[in-house]
Motif scaffolding. Structure first.
Motif, PDB file in Angstrom:
ATOM      1  N   PHE A   1       0.813  -1.217   0.000  1.00  0.00           N
ATOM      2  CA  PHE A   1       0.000   0.000   0.000  1.00  0.00           C
ATOM      3  C   PHE A   1       0.850   1.273   0.000  1.00  0.00           C
ATOM      4  CE2 PHE A   1      -3.099  -3.101   1.557  1.00  0.00           C
ATOM      5  CZ  PHE A   1      -4.081  -2.919   0.578  1.00  0.00           C
ATOM      6  N   ASN A   2       2.084   1.181   0.494  1.00  0.00           N
ATOM      7  CA  ASN A   2       2.974   2.348   0.482  1.00  0.00           C
ATOM      8  C   ASN A   2       3.411   2.721  -0.928  1.00  0.00           C
ATOM      9  OD1 ASN A   2       2.952   2.594   3.297  1.00  0.00           O
ATOM     10  ND2 ASN A   2       4.493   1.002   3.472  1.00  0.00           N
ATOM     11  N   GLN A   3       3.324   1.792  -1.856  1.00  0.00           N
ATOM     12  CA  GLN A   3       3.762   2.043  -3.229  1.00  0.00           C
ATOM     13  C   GLN A   3       2.965   3.159  -3.895  1.00  0.00           C
ATOM     14  OE1 GLN A   3       3.789  -1.590  -5.485  1.00  0.00           O
ATOM     15  NE2 GLN A   3       4.803  -2.710  -3.853  1.00  0.00           N
ATOM     16  N   PHE A   4       1.787   3.474  -3.375  1.00  0.00           N
ATOM     17  CA  PHE A   4       0.938   4.487  -3.980  1.00  0.00           C
ATOM     18  C   PHE A   4       1.225   5.901  -3.464  1.00  0.00           C
ATOM     19  CE2 PHE A   4      -1.393   0.448  -4.018  1.00  0.00           C
ATOM     20  CZ  PHE A   4      -1.440   0.261  -5.398  1.00  0.00           C
ATOM     21  N   SER A   5       2.114   6.020  -2.483  1.00  0.00           N
ATOM     22  CA  SER A   5       2.500   7.331  -1.965  1.00  0.00           C
ATOM     23  C   SER A   5       3.512   7.968  -2.924  1.00  0.00           C
ATOM     24  CB  SER A   5       3.119   7.173  -0.574  1.00  0.00           C
ATOM     25  OG  SER A   5       3.496   8.417  -0.067  1.00  0.00           O
ATOM     26  N   LYS A   6       3.381   9.273  -3.150  1.00  0.00           N
ATOM     27  CA  LYS A   6       4.288   9.973  -4.058  1.00  0.00           C
ATOM     28  C   LYS A   6       5.683  10.083  -3.452  1.00  0.00           C
ATOM     29  CE  LYS A   6       0.723  12.437  -6.399  1.00  0.00           C
ATOM     30  NZ  LYS A   6       0.347  13.575  -7.171  1.00  0.00           N
ATOM     31  N   SER A   7       6.678  10.181  -4.316  1.00  0.00           N
ATOM     32  CA  SER A   7       8.056  10.248  -3.830  1.00  0.00           C
ATOM     33  C   SER A   7       8.442  11.672  -3.466  1.00  0.00           C
ATOM     34  CB  SER A   7       9.018   9.694  -4.873  1.00  0.00           C
ATOM     35  OG  SER A   7       9.057  10.525  -5.993  1.00  0.00           O
TER      36      SER A   7
ATOM     37  N   SER B   1      22.354   4.807  -7.671  1.00  0.00           N
ATOM     38  CA  SER B   1      23.763   4.439  -7.703  1.00  0.00           C
ATOM     39  C   SER B   1      23.958   3.413  -8.809  1.00  0.00           C
ATOM     40  CB  SER B   1      24.192   3.844  -6.358  1.00  0.00           C
ATOM     41  OG  SER B   1      25.529   3.416  -6.424  1.00  0.00           O
ATOM     42  N   ASN B   2      24.815   3.740  -9.764  1.00  0.00           N
ATOM     43  CA  ASN B   2      25.073   2.815 -10.877  1.00  0.00           C
ATOM     44  C   ASN B   2      26.306   1.988 -10.595  1.00  0.00           C
ATOM     45  OD1 ASN B   2      22.959   3.778 -12.543  1.00  0.00           O
ATOM     46  ND2 ASN B   2      24.207   5.552 -13.059  1.00  0.00           N
ATOM     47  N   TRP B   3      26.262   0.737 -10.984  1.00  0.00           N
ATOM     48  CA  TRP B   3      27.427  -0.129 -10.915  1.00  0.00           C
ATOM     49  C   TRP B   3      27.504  -0.907 -12.213  1.00  0.00           C
ATOM     50  CZ3 TRP B   3      25.453  -5.230 -10.128  1.00  0.00           C
ATOM     51  CH2 TRP B   3      24.190  -5.308  -9.589  1.00  0.00           C
ATOM     52  N   LYS B   4      28.523  -1.723 -12.398  1.00  0.00           N
ATOM     53  CA  LYS B   4      28.791  -2.370 -13.686  1.00  0.00           C
ATOM     54  C   LYS B   4      27.588  -3.060 -14.324  1.00  0.00           C
ATOM     55  CE  LYS B   4      33.594  -3.564 -14.163  1.00  0.00           C
ATOM     56  NZ  LYS B   4      34.605  -4.565 -14.046  1.00  0.00           N
ATOM     57  N   MET B   5      26.873  -3.868 -13.579  1.00  0.00           N
ATOM     58  CA  MET B   5      25.823  -4.700 -14.168  1.00  0.00           C
ATOM     59  C   MET B   5      24.419  -4.239 -13.803  1.00  0.00           C
ATOM     60  SD  MET B   5      27.613  -7.979 -15.055  1.00  0.00           S
ATOM     61  CE  MET B   5      26.308  -9.066 -14.890  1.00  0.00           C
ATOM     62  N   GLY B   6      24.282  -3.091 -13.156  1.00  0.00           N
ATOM     63  CA  GLY B   6      22.946  -2.657 -12.775  1.00  0.00           C
ATOM     64  C   GLY B   6      22.968  -1.366 -11.988  1.00  0.00           C
ATOM     65  N   ASP B   7      21.961  -1.205 -11.144  1.00  0.00           N
ATOM     66  CA  ASP B   7      21.894   0.006 -10.338  1.00  0.00           C
ATOM     67  C   ASP B   7      21.085  -0.242  -9.065  1.00  0.00           C
ATOM     68  OD1 ASP B   7      19.974   0.887 -13.057  1.00  0.00           O
ATOM     69  OD2 ASP B   7      19.041   0.402 -11.163  1.00  0.00           O
ATOM     70  N   ASP B   8      21.301   0.633  -8.094  1.00  0.00           N
ATOM     71  CA  ASP B   8      20.535   0.636  -6.847  1.00  0.00           C
ATOM     72  C   ASP B   8      19.690   1.900  -6.853  1.00  0.00           C
ATOM     73  OD1 ASP B   8      21.884  -1.641  -6.033  1.00  0.00           O
ATOM     74  OD2 ASP B   8      23.387  -0.527  -4.915  1.00  0.00           O
ATOM     75  N   TYR B   9      18.485   1.779  -6.342  1.00  0.00           N
ATOM     76  CA  TYR B   9      17.529   2.881  -6.400  1.00  0.00           C
ATOM     77  C   TYR B   9      16.902   3.071  -5.028  1.00  0.00           C
ATOM     78  CZ  TYR B   9      13.288   5.347  -7.835  1.00  0.00           C
ATOM     79  OH  TYR B   9      12.271   6.247  -7.953  1.00  0.00           O
ATOM     80  N   LEU B  10      16.943   4.297  -4.516  1.00  0.00           N
ATOM     81  CA  LEU B  10      16.328   4.636  -3.235  1.00  0.00           C
ATOM     82  C   LEU B  10      15.222   5.651  -3.477  1.00  0.00           C
ATOM     83  CD1 LEU B  10      16.350   4.549  -0.075  1.00  0.00           C
ATOM     84  CD2 LEU B  10      17.892   6.503  -0.181  1.00  0.00           C
ATOM     85  N   LYS B  11      14.056   5.375  -2.916  1.00  0.00           N
ATOM     86  CA  LYS B  11      12.906   6.266  -3.064  1.00  0.00           C
ATOM     87  C   LYS B  11      12.337   6.532  -1.680  1.00  0.00           C
ATOM     88  CE  LYS B  11       8.454   6.350  -5.437  1.00  0.00           C
ATOM     89  NZ  LYS B  11       7.586   5.587  -6.343  1.00  0.00           N
ATOM     90  N   LEU B  12      12.352   7.805  -1.251  1.00  0.00           N
ATOM     91  CA  LEU B  12      11.719   8.211  -0.005  1.00  0.00           C
ATOM     92  C   LEU B  12      10.342   8.748  -0.357  1.00  0.00           C
ATOM     93  CD1 LEU B  12      14.622  10.122   1.785  1.00  0.00           C
ATOM     94  CD2 LEU B  12      14.067   7.701   1.872  1.00  0.00           C
ATOM     95  N   ARG B  13       9.328   8.252   0.322  1.00  0.00           N
ATOM     96  CA  ARG B  13       7.957   8.637   0.001  1.00  0.00           C
ATOM     97  C   ARG B  13       7.426   9.668   0.990  1.00  0.00           C
ATOM     98  NH1 ARG B  13       7.203   2.551   0.076  1.00  0.00           N
ATOM     99  NH2 ARG B  13       7.672   1.861  -2.015  1.00  0.00           N
ATOM    100  N   LYS B  14       6.359  10.346   0.603  1.00  0.00           N
ATOM    101  CA  LYS B  14       5.762  11.379   1.444  1.00  0.00           C
ATOM    102  C   LYS B  14       5.162  10.819   2.729  1.00  0.00           C
ATOM    103  CE  LYS B  14       5.059  14.767  -2.097  1.00  0.00           C
ATOM    104  NZ  LYS B  14       4.202  15.739  -2.739  1.00  0.00           N
ATOM    105  N   ASN B  15       4.779   9.537   2.742  1.00  0.00           N
ATOM    106  CA  ASN B  15       4.183   8.948   3.952  1.00  0.00           C
ATOM    107  C   ASN B  15       5.242   8.379   4.905  1.00  0.00           C
ATOM    108  OD1 ASN B  15       4.953   6.654   2.583  1.00  0.00           O
ATOM    109  ND2 ASN B  15       2.983   5.634   2.724  1.00  0.00           N
ATOM    110  N   LYS B  16       6.493   8.842   4.776  1.00  0.00           N
ATOM    111  CA  LYS B  16       7.608   8.469   5.662  1.00  0.00           C
ATOM    112  C   LYS B  16       8.040   7.009   5.508  1.00  0.00           C
ATOM    113  CE  LYS B  16       7.871  12.431   7.842  1.00  0.00           C
ATOM    114  NZ  LYS B  16       8.887  13.347   7.536  1.00  0.00           N
ATOM    115  N   THR B  17       7.786   6.403   4.352  1.00  0.00           N
ATOM    116  CA  THR B  17       8.283   5.066   4.056  1.00  0.00           C
ATOM    117  C   THR B  17       9.297   5.184   2.920  1.00  0.00           C
ATOM    118  OG1 THR B  17       6.549   4.573   2.431  1.00  0.00           O
ATOM    119  CG2 THR B  17       6.119   3.953   4.738  1.00  0.00           C
ATOM    120  N   PHE B  18      10.100   4.138   2.738  1.00  0.00           N
ATOM    121  CA  PHE B  18      11.093   4.151   1.668  1.00  0.00           C
ATOM    122  C   PHE B  18      11.133   2.809   0.960  1.00  0.00           C
ATOM    123  CE2 PHE B  18      13.517   2.260   5.088  1.00  0.00           C
ATOM    124  CZ  PHE B  18      14.300   1.314   4.441  1.00  0.00           C
TER     125      PHE B  18
END
Length: 135
Positions: free
Chosen positions: A33-39, A45-62
Motif C-alpha cells: 500500500f505504500n507504493q501508492f504514496s508519491k516520492s 547508484s550505478n554499478w557495472k551490471m545494474g543500479d541501486d535505487y532509493l525512493k523516499l515517500r511522502k508517507n515516511k516510508t522508503f
C-alpha cells in the motif's frame, strides 16, 4: 524448431534467475500500500551490471531496490525513515537490509556540485530528485 526450443530454455533460465527471494517477497507484500504514496526524494547508484535505487515517500516510508541489467530485481528492501537536517535514518521491515546499508544511516552531502547520500563505509547514491530542500 531447435532455435525456438533454445530460445524458450534461455528465457526460462533468465526468468528463474530473476525470481525474488522469500525475504524480498515478504517485504514487498508488507510494502504494497505504500507504493501508492508519491516520492519526495529519489537517489540512484550505478554499478557495472545494474543500479541501486532509493525512493523516499511522502508517507515516511522508503524503498531500496537493486536491479541487474535494469530489469531483473535482485533485492527489495523497504521500511520507514526519518530525515533530520542532513541525516537520513532507515528502519527496515523485518530488519532485512542490504549489505551496503547495514548501518541504516546516510548523510546528505554535496560532491562536485551534486547532492549525494553517503554511508559511513563510502557507498553513495546520487540524488536525482529532492523535495526536502524546497521547504
Amino acid at each position: 524448431m531447435k532455435k525456438l526450443l533454445s530460445s524458450i530454455v534461455i528465457l526460462f533460465l533468465f526468468n528463474s534467475c530473476g525470481t525474488m527471494e522469500k525475504n524480498d517477497r515478504m517485504v514487498q507484500r508488507s510494502d504494497f500500500f505504500n507504493q501508492f504514496s508519491k516520492s519526495k526524494l529519489n537517489a540512484l547508484s550505478n554499478w557495472k551490471m545494474g543500479d541501486d535505487y532509493l525512493k523516499l515517500r511522502k508517507n515516511k516510508t522508503f524503498l531500496f531496490q537493486a536491479r541487474v541489467f535494469g530489469i531483473v530485481r535482485s533485492g527489495y528492501y523497504a521500511g520507514k525513515y526519518t530525515f533530520e537536517k542532513d541525516t537520513l535514518r532507515l528502519t527496515f521491515i523485518n530488519n532485512y537490509k542490504p549489505e551496503v546499508l547495514k548501518s541504516g544511516i546516510l548523510v546528505l552531502k554535496k560532491r562536485n556540485g551534486e547532492e549525494i547520500l553517503e554511508t559511513d563505509n563510502g557507498y553513495y547514491l546520487a540524488v536525482v530528485k529532492n523535495e526536502f530542500a524546497t521547504k
